[in-house]
Design an enzyme around this catalytic site. Structure first.
Site, PDB file in Angstrom:
ATOM      1  N   HIS A  69       0.827  -1.216   0.000  1.00 25.21           N
ATOM      2  CA  HIS A  69       0.000   0.000   0.000  1.00 25.21           C
ATOM      3  C   HIS A  69       0.863   1.270   0.000  1.00 25.21           C
ATOM      4  O   HIS A  69       0.500   2.271   0.628  1.00 25.21           O
ATOM      5  CB  HIS A  69      -0.956   0.023   1.206  1.00 25.21           C
ATOM      6  CG  HIS A  69      -1.953  -1.090   1.211  1.00 25.21           C
ATOM      7  ND1 HIS A  69      -3.230  -0.967   0.700  1.00 25.21           N
ATOM      8  CD2 HIS A  69      -1.864  -2.363   1.668  1.00 25.21           C
ATOM      9  CE1 HIS A  69      -3.879  -2.109   0.856  1.00 25.21           C
ATOM     10  NE2 HIS A  69      -3.074  -2.971   1.433  1.00 25.21           N
ATOM     11  N   ASN A 141     -10.286  -2.919   2.579  1.00 32.18           N
ATOM     12  CA  ASN A 141      -9.978  -2.938   1.140  1.00 32.18           C
ATOM     13  C   ASN A 141     -11.245  -2.704   0.342  1.00 32.18           C
ATOM     14  O   ASN A 141     -12.348  -2.725   0.896  1.00 32.18           O
ATOM     15  CB  ASN A 141      -9.404  -4.297   0.745  1.00 32.18           C
ATOM     16  CG  ASN A 141      -7.910  -4.429   1.064  1.00 32.18           C
ATOM     17  OD1 ASN A 141      -7.223  -3.436   1.316  1.00 32.18           O
ATOM     18  ND2 ASN A 141      -7.418  -5.649   1.046  1.00 32.18           N
ATOM     19  N   TYR A 355       0.928  -4.093  12.088  1.00 31.10           N
ATOM     20  CA  TYR A 355       0.804  -2.660  11.756  1.00 31.10           C
ATOM     21  C   TYR A 355       1.574  -1.780  12.728  1.00 31.10           C
ATOM     22  O   TYR A 355       2.330  -0.897  12.317  1.00 31.10           O
ATOM     23  CB  TYR A 355      -0.676  -2.254  11.681  1.00 31.10           C
ATOM     24  CG  TYR A 355      -1.345  -2.808  10.442  1.00 31.10           C
ATOM     25  CD1 TYR A 355      -1.594  -4.171  10.331  1.00 31.10           C
ATOM     26  CD2 TYR A 355      -1.702  -1.996   9.385  1.00 31.10           C
ATOM     27  CE1 TYR A 355      -2.182  -4.713   9.203  1.00 31.10           C
ATOM     28  CE2 TYR A 355      -2.299  -2.529   8.246  1.00 31.10           C
ATOM     29  CZ  TYR A 355      -2.536  -3.877   8.160  1.00 31.10           C
ATOM     30  OH  TYR A 355      -3.105  -4.402   7.042  1.00 31.10           O
TER      31      TYR A 355
END
Ligand code: HDE
Length: 704
Positions: A69, A141, A355
């Site tokens: 991304h 998404n 993350y």
């Protein structure tokens, strides 16, 4: 957003106007153009701290791009809750009537930061909600399922799709050997591959795509009761795509196509909006369905559990600085607020580690949440200080808990009636095991559901996409193995793709399928339970003539000197009334002269633009027609728009131009509107509302 919130979010904005220039330490600079030298022709001096201050900053101006991304575009906005769902969740920002500021970022997955927007790829759909109870990150998404079921395999799927490590090619593309090698060995990727080979992977605009949580989460109400939930974002402008050939050309004409489109829309006050829908599944129904709701390769068909709309997101402000905001924003599906909790989806569980870990690395340490775009608006109060780039100053000698010297502060969020985050008290009683649930084993039923729910044109696009991608794969063994996967989804699909690849006669395909399936899928053959839903209209994107909206669509008016203003205005007025944008394209930029006298500035020419950047075309009449008849790029515009199934219209005096185009004269009316034969304006708009006239693809009589 109230003023207080605005101030809190913008308090780091710097305004250089009317300020003298200084170094980063605030020392005034009198010459920012020349280094310090021993004589104007002499060597530079080491003591030039002003030069060093400037260059040392420059040398460090890049941070590691996101490993996935990397290419993204962001915008500020708000979320307004519109439904009372307090029976399901205690989340404060979901209380009916609450308005919460947010920052959204849309992205492609595979390409590097500078890659094209129009790659065939999944799009990231991330939203940071700055709620009164801290930040909540939605990190989803535009496709509701994922390639893999367990987080352990994420580095593998990403390594396979990224440019191949020996040659670093291809960029932002899945059409290469390593990706299909991996995918064809992973039957669980069958469902997601169908979506990625569909038009969902080439959106017309970031403003025209859905967003999905992919995973099932849990809502928790004030009594501690859990309800499973899946989130869906529905764009008010509809869900639309471009044609694949068009996508490839856009990548050349305007690699920033999506970024520009989002920026320009917000800049023009056309604020994109999405409604948030939830699918709610009572905890007791966890095991009720033919698929496992914890499996991220499965959807819950909307026909089975309908969506309940609970709020609306509006993006209403472009970032002030790309780096400070869009690049430094740190999303993390592990940032939850009271009222929302994880499910045991093994992909989601793995994301919770990745993350925060990635942000610590990318943003240089544990204080990344002090970067303005990541700061919670309700403040943060704990005993942490120190670490790289710490900005907040914690006064006093107390930095531990429990303490008495600091008055026991900050105290637990419960002492004074507050409610801190409490995890759902789910009972867990199991043996440690590295493994996968048998309820995750059926990989083809929903892939088939998706394929069967597509329109005829959408199916053709899927067949073409698989054919395109596998044609770029050099290994015949990999191509064959993927055909064997497709054969388990739909035999006609496999046969059609196989034909395009010149591979495997149909009668051999079944034998091959069994052979590969036994090798790669130990449970083969499995007997999945009968699905509840075998056809789901919600999975198709196709719109019919007159159904959609043309708001913000770009219509190119093909003009040259001598064009009739009357002919322009007649069409323009009606389009603008519908919210569409009109762009004049002429033989050169500058002024275009009207037949009736007067002129207008044009910023687009046949040299700078291509029809792939427009949704529909109109050729007004006037003396311009003579000029256009000698302009090869004019015909290129019309032919391409025709090929990409767009609405095209001609004023009466311009109809003669049609003669020299590839337009199939039997197609008139089906998206080719002539003033002499149709209601020029109304019919053009009616057809544009269908987005594209895909049926034209099969009747096309033009060179391909
Ligand atoms: Fe991500 N993903 N992901 N992902 N993902 C990242 O985080 C990861 C997955 C998604 O706009 C990274 O900050 C793992 C599913 C979006 O900044 C990283 C797994 C979904 C974004 C990461 C997944 C997503 C990311 C890279 C499987 C849809 C962009 C840089 C276990 C529900 C966020 C970063 C933005 C970004 C890890 C799978 C969506 C490395 C380990 C499924 C939208 O942390």
């Amino acid at each position: 957003m109230n003023t207080r919130k605005k101030e809190q979010m913008n308090h780091h904005l710097i305004d250089n106007s009317n300020r003298e220039m200084t170094t980063n330490d605030g020392v005034p600079i009198h010459d920012n153009n020349n280094t310090l030298k021993a004589g104007v022709r002499g060597p530079s001096l080491l003591e030039d701290f002003i030069y060093q201050d400037k260059m040392a900053h420059f040398d460090r101006e890049r941070i590691p791009e996101r490993v996935v991304h990397a290419r993204g575009s962001g915008a500020h906005g708000i979320f307004e809750s519109t439904a009372d769902i307090s029976a399901y969740t205690k989340a404060a920002f979901l209380k009916k009537g609450t308005i919460t500021p947010l920052f959204a970022r849309f992205s492609t997955v595979a390409g590097f930061k500078g890659s094209t927007d129009l790659a065939r790829d999944v799009r990231g759909f991330s939203i940071k909600f700055y709620t009164e109870e801290g930040n909540y990150d939605f990190v989803g998404n535009n496709i509701p399922v994922f390639f893999i079921q367990d987080a352990m395999q994420f580095p593998d799927v990403i390594h396979s799709v990224k440019p191949e490590p020996d040659k670093e090619m291809p960029q932002a593309a899945s059409a290469h050997d390593t990706f299909w090698d991996f995918i064809s060995l992973m039957p669980e990727a069958a469902h997601m591959s169908m979506w990625v080979m569909s038009d969902r992977a080439i959106p017309r605009s970031l403003r025209m795509m859905q967003g999905f949580s992919v995973h099932t989460f849990k809502f928790i109400n004030d009594k501690g009761k859990a309800t499973f939930v899946k989130f869906h974002w529905k764009p008010r402008l509809g869900v639309h795509q471009v044609a694949w050939q068009e996508a490839q050309k856009i990548s050349g004409y305007d690699a920033d196509f999506h970024r520009r489109d989002l920026w320009e829309a917000i800049d023009a006050g056309d604020f994109p909006q999405w409604d948030l829908g939830v699918q709610l599944i009572p905890e007791e129904d966890e095991l009720k369905y033919s698929f496992d709701i914890l499996d991220p390769t499965k959807i819950i068909p909307e026909e089975l559990v309908p969506l309940k709309i609970i709020g609306t997101m509006t993006l209403n402000r472009n970032p002030d600085n790309f780096f400070a905001e869009t690049e430094q924003v740190a999303f993390d599906p592990g940032r939850l607020v009271p009222g929302i909790d994880f499910s045991n989806d093994p992909l989601l569980q793995g994301r919770v580690f990745s993350y925060a870990d990635t942000q610590h690395y990318r943003l240089g340490g544990p204080n990344f949440h002090e970067i303005p775009i990541n700061r919670p608006i309700n403040g943060k109060y704990n005993n942490q200080k120190d670490g790289f780039a710490r900005q907040d100053i914690l006064k006093g000698n107390v930095s531990y808990f429990p303490n008495s010297l600091g008055g026991g502060c900050p105290y637990h969020a419960m002492l004074k009636g507050e409610k801190g985050f409490e995890s759902h008290a789910e009972k867990v009683d199991a043996k440690k095991i590295r493994g996968r649930s048998a309820s995750f084993a059926d990989h083809f039923t929903q892939a088939r559901l998706f394929y069967n729910s597509q329109s005829a044109a959408e199916k053709e696009h899927i067949i073409s996409a698989f054919s395109f991608e596998l044609s770029k794969v050099n290994s015949e063994a990999v191509r064959k193995r993927e055909l064997a996967i497709l054969n388990q989804v739909d035999k006609t699909l496999a046969k059609r793709v196989g034909d395009n690849l010149g591979l495997v006669p149909a009668k051999e395909l079944d034998k091959l399928t069994i052979q590969f399936a036994k090798q790669n899928h130990p449970e083969y053959p499995i007997k999945p339970p009968k699905p509840e839903v075998e056809y789901s209209p919600a999975l198709s994107m196709e719109t019919k003539a007159g159904e959609g909206s043309i708001a913000t669509r770009k219509v190119g008016f093909l003009v040259a000197d001598g064009v009739s203003k009357v002919s322009i205005d007649k069409m323009k007025k009606a389009l603008v009334r519908e919210g569409a944008k009109v762009v004049l394209i002429s033989t050169r930029v500058g002024k275009v002269k009207f037949k009736e006298g007067g002129e207008e500035t044009v910023q687009h020419s046949y040299l700078t633009d291509a029809s792939v950047c427009y949704d529909a075309l109109y050729t007004p009449d006037g003396d311009s027609v003579k000029i256009l008849s000698d302009e090869p790029d004019y015909y290129q515009f019309v032919n391409e728009a025709y090929r990409h199934c767009k609405a095209i219209s001609f004023a009466k005096g311009a109809e003669s131009l049609l003669e020299y185009t590839y337009v199939n004269k039997n197609e008139l009316g089906k998206g080719v509107i002539l003033e002499s034969k149709h209601k020029l304006v109304q019919d053009f708009i009616h057809i544009m509302k269908a987005h594209r006239i895909w049926e034209r693809e099969t009747n096309r009589k033009i060179p391909v």
